[in-house]
Design an enzyme around this catalytic site. Structure first.
Site, PDB file in Angstrom:
ATOM      1  N   ASP A   1     -29.967  66.714  51.079  1.00  0.00           N
ATOM      2  CA  ASP A   1     -29.698  66.206  52.401  1.00  0.00           C
ATOM      3  C   ASP A   1     -29.469  67.063  53.226  1.00  0.00           C
ATOM      4  O   ASP A   1     -29.575  67.793  53.772  1.00  0.00           O
ATOM      5  CB  ASP A   1     -29.252  65.213  52.519  1.00  0.00           C
ATOM      6  CG  ASP A   1     -28.734  64.256  53.935  1.00  0.00           C
ATOM      7  OD1 ASP A   1     -29.995  63.897  54.737  1.00  0.00           O
ATOM      8  OD2 ASP A   1     -28.639  64.917  54.782  1.00  0.00           O
TER       9      ASP A   1
ATOM     10  N   GLU B   1     -34.309  65.548  48.133  1.00  0.00           N
ATOM     11  CA  GLU B   1     -33.479  65.763  49.034  1.00  0.00           C
ATOM     12  C   GLU B   1     -33.044  66.251  47.334  1.00  0.00           C
ATOM     13  O   GLU B   1     -32.451  67.369  47.264  1.00  0.00           O
ATOM     14  CB  GLU B   1     -33.357  65.181  49.178  1.00  0.00           C
ATOM     15  CG  GLU B   1     -33.450  65.240  51.109  1.00  0.00           C
ATOM     16  CD  GLU B   1     -33.039  63.798  52.064  1.00  0.00           C
ATOM     17  OE1 GLU B   1     -32.604  64.355  53.483  1.00  0.00           O
ATOM     18  OE2 GLU B   1     -32.217  63.043  51.577  1.00  0.00           O
TER      19      GLU B   1
END
Length: 268
Positions: free
Chosen positions: A68, A139
Protein backbone atom coordinates in the site's frame (compact mmCIF):
# COMPACT_ATOMS: atom_id res chain seq x y z
CA UNK A 1 -6.56 1.32 0.09
CA UNK A 2 -10.09 2.35 1.08
CA UNK A 3 -12.28 4.10 -1.48
CA UNK A 4 -11.47 7.81 -1.18
CA UNK A 5 -11.33 8.82 -4.81
CA UNK A 6 -13.78 10.89 -6.80
CA UNK A 7 -16.85 9.12 -8.24
CA UNK A 8 -16.34 10.59 -11.74
CA UNK A 9 -12.71 9.42 -11.87
CA UNK A 10 -13.70 6.04 -10.41
CA UNK A 11 -16.32 5.51 -13.11
CA UNK A 12 -13.98 6.65 -15.90
CA UNK A 13 -11.25 4.26 -14.75
CA UNK A 14 -13.63 1.31 -14.47
CA UNK A 15 -14.91 2.02 -17.97
CA UNK A 16 -11.42 2.41 -19.46
CA UNK A 17 -9.71 -0.62 -17.92
CA UNK A 18 -11.31 -3.36 -20.09
CA UNK A 19 -9.96 -1.74 -23.26
CA UNK A 20 -6.54 -1.23 -21.66
CA UNK A 21 -6.26 -4.73 -20.16
CA UNK A 22 -4.67 -6.26 -23.27
CA UNK A 23 -1.80 -3.78 -22.98
CA UNK A 24 -0.99 -4.44 -19.33
CA UNK A 25 2.65 -5.41 -18.77
CA UNK A 26 3.53 -8.99 -17.81
CA UNK A 27 3.66 -9.55 -14.07
CA UNK A 28 7.09 -10.32 -12.58
CA UNK A 29 7.20 -13.88 -11.26
CA UNK A 30 7.11 -14.22 -7.47
CA UNK A 31 8.22 -17.52 -5.91
CA UNK A 32 6.88 -17.10 -2.37
CA UNK A 33 3.06 -17.56 -2.37
CA UNK A 34 2.56 -15.76 0.95
CA UNK A 35 1.09 -12.76 -0.86
CA UNK A 36 -1.79 -14.98 -1.97
CA UNK A 37 -2.58 -16.41 1.49
CA UNK A 38 -5.52 -15.10 3.47
CA UNK A 39 -5.40 -15.40 7.26
CA UNK A 40 -8.39 -17.76 7.19
CA UNK A 41 -6.18 -20.39 5.53
CA UNK A 42 -4.27 -20.99 8.77
CA UNK A 43 -6.25 -19.22 11.49
CA UNK A 44 -5.24 -15.76 12.64
CA UNK A 45 -2.55 -15.49 15.30
CA UNK A 46 -2.46 -12.22 17.24
CA UNK A 47 0.53 -10.77 19.05
CA UNK A 48 0.45 -7.73 21.32
CA UNK A 49 3.53 -6.02 19.88
CA UNK A 50 5.57 -8.19 17.51
CA UNK A 51 5.71 -11.80 16.42
CA UNK A 52 8.51 -14.03 17.74
CA UNK A 53 11.47 -14.47 15.42
CA UNK A 54 10.66 -18.14 14.95
CA UNK A 55 7.07 -17.32 13.87
CA UNK A 56 6.95 -17.26 10.05
CA UNK A 57 4.81 -14.81 8.10
CA UNK A 58 1.83 -16.91 7.02
CA UNK A 59 -0.49 -14.48 5.23
CA UNK A 60 -0.51 -11.34 3.11
CA UNK A 61 -1.43 -8.77 5.79
CA UNK A 62 2.08 -7.43 6.41
CA UNK A 63 2.94 -7.50 2.73
CA UNK A 64 -0.27 -5.62 1.93
CA UNK A 65 0.74 -2.91 4.42
CA UNK A 66 4.07 -2.43 2.63
CA UNK A 67 2.55 -2.68 -0.84
CA UNK A 68 0.00 0.00 0.00
CA UNK A 69 2.81 2.42 0.91
CA UNK A 70 4.93 1.54 -2.13
CA UNK A 71 2.01 1.98 -4.53
CA UNK A 72 0.88 5.25 -2.96
CA UNK A 73 4.38 6.74 -3.16
CA UNK A 74 4.91 5.64 -6.77
CA UNK A 75 1.56 6.96 -8.00
CA UNK A 76 2.10 10.25 -6.13
CA UNK A 77 5.42 10.68 -7.96
CA UNK A 78 3.79 9.83 -11.30
CA UNK A 79 1.13 12.51 -10.78
CA UNK A 80 3.78 15.05 -9.74
CA UNK A 81 6.03 14.30 -12.72
CA UNK A 82 3.32 14.17 -15.41
CA UNK A 83 1.07 16.97 -14.12
CA UNK A 84 3.25 19.40 -12.13
CA UNK A 85 0.69 22.23 -12.39
CA UNK A 86 -2.17 20.35 -10.70
CA UNK A 87 -3.21 21.88 -7.40
CA UNK A 88 -2.74 19.77 -4.29
CA UNK A 89 -6.43 19.02 -3.73
CA UNK A 90 -6.89 17.67 -7.25
CA UNK A 91 -3.62 15.71 -6.98
CA UNK A 92 -4.96 14.00 -3.88
CA UNK A 93 -8.22 13.04 -5.59
CA UNK A 94 -6.43 11.72 -8.69
CA UNK A 95 -4.02 9.69 -6.59
CA UNK A 96 -6.80 8.34 -4.37
CA UNK A 97 -8.83 7.29 -7.40
CA UNK A 98 -5.87 5.34 -8.78
CA UNK A 99 -5.02 3.47 -5.58
CA UNK A 100 -8.47 2.83 -4.11
CA UNK A 101 -9.84 -0.68 -3.71
CA UNK A 102 -12.23 -0.59 -6.65
CA UNK A 103 -9.51 -0.12 -9.29
CA UNK A 104 -7.01 -2.38 -7.52
CA UNK A 105 -9.61 -5.16 -7.38
CA UNK A 106 -10.09 -4.84 -11.15
CA UNK A 107 -6.34 -4.96 -11.72
CA UNK A 108 -6.08 -7.98 -9.44
CA UNK A 109 -8.69 -9.73 -11.57
CA UNK A 110 -6.96 -8.71 -14.79
CA UNK A 111 -3.84 -10.53 -13.57
CA UNK A 112 -5.80 -13.58 -12.44
CA UNK A 113 -4.92 -13.23 -8.77
CA UNK A 114 -8.34 -13.89 -7.15
CA UNK A 115 -8.51 -17.49 -8.37
CA UNK A 116 -5.15 -18.16 -6.70
CA UNK A 117 -6.03 -16.76 -3.28
CA UNK A 118 -5.55 -19.35 -0.53
CA UNK A 119 -8.36 -19.31 2.03
CA UNK A 120 -10.27 -21.59 4.34
CA UNK A 121 -12.33 -23.87 2.12
CA UNK A 122 -15.69 -22.71 3.54
CA UNK A 123 -14.88 -19.07 2.80
CA UNK A 124 -13.09 -19.44 -0.50
CA UNK A 125 -15.93 -18.26 -2.75
CA UNK A 126 -16.92 -15.18 -0.73
CA UNK A 127 -13.33 -14.08 -0.02
CA UNK A 128 -12.14 -14.48 -3.59
CA UNK A 129 -15.10 -12.42 -4.78
CA UNK A 130 -14.55 -9.69 -2.16
CA UNK A 131 -13.18 -6.50 -3.84
CA UNK A 132 -11.30 -5.50 -0.68
CA UNK A 133 -9.54 -8.88 -0.51
CA UNK A 134 -8.71 -8.71 -4.21
CA UNK A 135 -7.24 -5.23 -3.76
CA UNK A 136 -5.20 -6.33 -0.72
CA UNK A 137 -3.73 -9.23 -2.66
CA UNK A 138 -2.67 -6.89 -5.46
CA UNK A 139 -0.89 -4.61 -2.97
CA UNK A 140 0.69 -7.64 -1.27
CA UNK A 141 1.90 -8.80 -4.67
CA UNK A 142 3.67 -5.46 -5.23
CA UNK A 143 5.43 -5.85 -1.89
CA UNK A 144 6.44 -9.40 -2.85
CA UNK A 145 7.88 -8.10 -6.12
CA UNK A 146 9.79 -5.50 -4.13
CA UNK A 147 11.18 -8.13 -1.75
CA UNK A 148 12.19 -10.64 -4.44
CA UNK A 149 13.24 -8.33 -7.29
CA UNK A 150 14.02 -4.98 -5.70
CA UNK A 151 12.58 -1.49 -5.88
CA UNK A 152 13.53 -0.80 -9.52
CA UNK A 153 11.55 -3.77 -10.86
CA UNK A 154 8.56 -2.98 -8.67
CA UNK A 155 8.64 0.68 -9.69
CA UNK A 156 8.88 -0.11 -13.40
CA UNK A 157 5.96 -2.53 -13.19
CA UNK A 158 3.73 -0.06 -11.33
CA UNK A 159 4.54 2.71 -13.79
CA UNK A 160 3.73 0.54 -16.80
CA UNK A 161 0.43 -0.50 -15.26
CA UNK A 162 -0.67 2.99 -14.25
CA UNK A 163 0.78 5.07 -17.10
CA UNK A 164 -2.35 4.71 -19.33
CA UNK A 165 -4.69 5.01 -16.33
CA UNK A 166 -3.28 8.28 -15.00
CA UNK A 167 -4.57 10.53 -17.83
CA UNK A 168 -7.99 8.89 -17.58
CA UNK A 169 -8.28 9.96 -13.94
CA UNK A 170 -6.89 13.45 -14.60
CA UNK A 171 -9.21 14.16 -17.51
CA UNK A 172 -12.22 12.90 -15.54
CA UNK A 173 -11.35 15.37 -12.79
CA UNK A 174 -10.74 18.13 -15.34
CA UNK A 175 -14.35 17.78 -16.51
CA UNK A 176 -15.51 18.23 -12.92
CA UNK A 177 -13.33 21.22 -12.05
CA UNK A 178 -13.18 22.91 -15.46
CA UNK A 179 -16.62 22.36 -17.04
CA UNK A 180 -17.49 23.93 -20.39
CA UNK A 181 -18.57 27.53 -20.06
CA UNK A 182 -22.32 27.78 -19.65
CA UNK A 183 -23.92 29.23 -22.79
CA UNK A 184 -25.75 32.52 -22.61
CA UNK A 185 -29.19 33.26 -23.97
CA UNK A 186 -29.08 34.06 -27.69
CA UNK A 187 -31.18 36.51 -29.74
CA UNK A 188 -34.29 35.07 -31.34
CA UNK A 189 -36.78 37.13 -33.32
CA UNK A 190 -35.21 40.35 -32.08
CA UNK A 191 -35.51 39.24 -28.41
CA UNK A 192 -33.23 37.45 -25.96
CA UNK A 193 -34.99 34.33 -24.67
CA UNK A 194 -33.68 32.27 -21.77
CA UNK A 195 -33.79 28.48 -22.42
CA UNK A 196 -35.38 27.94 -18.99
CA UNK A 197 -38.20 30.31 -19.95
CA UNK A 198 -38.49 28.63 -23.35
CA UNK A 199 -38.94 25.25 -21.64
CA UNK A 200 -41.67 26.53 -19.33
CA UNK A 201 -43.44 28.02 -22.33
CA UNK A 202 -43.21 24.61 -24.01
CA UNK A 203 -44.93 22.96 -21.02
CA UNK A 204 -47.88 25.34 -21.40
CA UNK A 205 -48.51 24.05 -24.90
CA UNK A 206 -49.21 20.46 -23.84
CA UNK A 207 -51.59 18.93 -21.30
CA UNK A 208 -49.13 16.35 -19.91
CA UNK A 209 -45.89 18.29 -20.05
CA UNK A 210 -43.91 19.25 -16.97
CA UNK A 211 -40.42 20.09 -15.68
CA UNK A 212 -38.82 19.13 -12.38
CA UNK A 213 -35.41 20.02 -11.00
CA UNK A 214 -33.20 17.96 -8.73
CA UNK A 215 -31.37 19.44 -5.78
CA UNK A 216 -28.14 21.20 -6.84
CA UNK A 217 -24.97 19.36 -5.80
CA UNK A 218 -21.69 21.12 -5.07
CA UNK A 219 -18.46 19.42 -6.08
CA UNK A 220 -14.95 20.45 -5.06
CA UNK A 221 -13.48 22.73 -2.39
CA UNK A 222 -15.36 25.88 -1.28
CA UNK A 223 -12.97 28.22 -3.13
CA UNK A 224 -13.39 26.35 -6.41
CA UNK A 225 -16.80 24.72 -6.27
CA UNK A 226 -18.59 23.30 -9.30
CA UNK A 227 -22.35 22.83 -9.28
CA UNK A 228 -24.47 20.23 -11.01
CA UNK A 229 -28.23 20.03 -11.32
CA UNK A 230 -30.50 17.51 -13.00
CA UNK A 231 -33.55 18.43 -15.05
CA UNK A 232 -36.39 15.99 -15.74
CA UNK A 233 -38.54 16.80 -18.76
CA UNK A 234 -41.85 14.91 -18.98
CA UNK A 235 -43.94 14.73 -22.11
CA UNK A 236 -46.86 12.39 -21.65
CA UNK A 237 -45.53 9.12 -20.26
CA UNK A 238 -41.92 9.75 -21.30
CA UNK A 239 -39.27 11.27 -19.04
CA UNK A 240 -35.92 12.56 -20.27
CA UNK A 241 -33.10 13.70 -17.99
CA UNK A 242 -30.46 16.34 -18.62
CA UNK A 243 -27.64 17.47 -16.36
CA UNK A 244 -26.00 20.87 -16.26
CA UNK A 245 -22.58 21.44 -14.69
CA UNK A 246 -21.13 24.92 -14.19
CA UNK A 247 -19.52 27.20 -11.64
CA UNK A 248 -22.87 28.52 -10.33
CA UNK A 249 -26.25 26.88 -9.76
CA UNK A 250 -27.90 29.37 -12.10
CA UNK A 251 -25.45 28.62 -14.91
CA UNK A 252 -25.82 24.85 -14.38
CA UNK A 253 -29.62 25.18 -14.57
CA UNK A 254 -29.26 27.28 -17.72
CA UNK A 255 -27.03 24.65 -19.34
CA UNK A 256 -29.38 21.77 -18.49
CA UNK A 257 -32.30 23.71 -19.99
CA UNK A 258 -30.29 24.48 -23.12
CA UNK A 259 -29.45 20.80 -23.59
CA UNK A 260 -33.13 19.92 -23.27
CA UNK A 261 -34.14 22.61 -25.77
CA UNK A 262 -31.51 21.44 -28.24
CA UNK A 263 -32.70 17.83 -28.05
CA UNK A 264 -36.35 18.78 -28.60
CA UNK A 265 -35.64 21.47 -31.25
CA UNK A 266 -37.11 24.21 -29.08
CA UNK A 267 -35.94 27.60 -30.28
CA UNK A 268 -34.88 30.12 -27.67
Amino acid sequence: MSNAGHPEARAALAAALPSLAAGLPPAPVVADPTYLTHSSAHGATHWKFEAPVEHPVQDYERLEHVGDALLGAEVTLMVHEAYPQLVVGVRSLVKSSLVENELLALLSSAYGLPDQIRTAWAQSFSLRANPSVRACVFEAYLAAVYEEHGHAVMSAFVREVFKPLLPVAVEAMREVYVPPSAPVAVPYGGLVRNPVSALYEWTQRGARRSLSWGAPEGIGPPHCRTWSIQLCVKDGGESVYHEGVADTVKAAKHLAAMLACAEMDILF
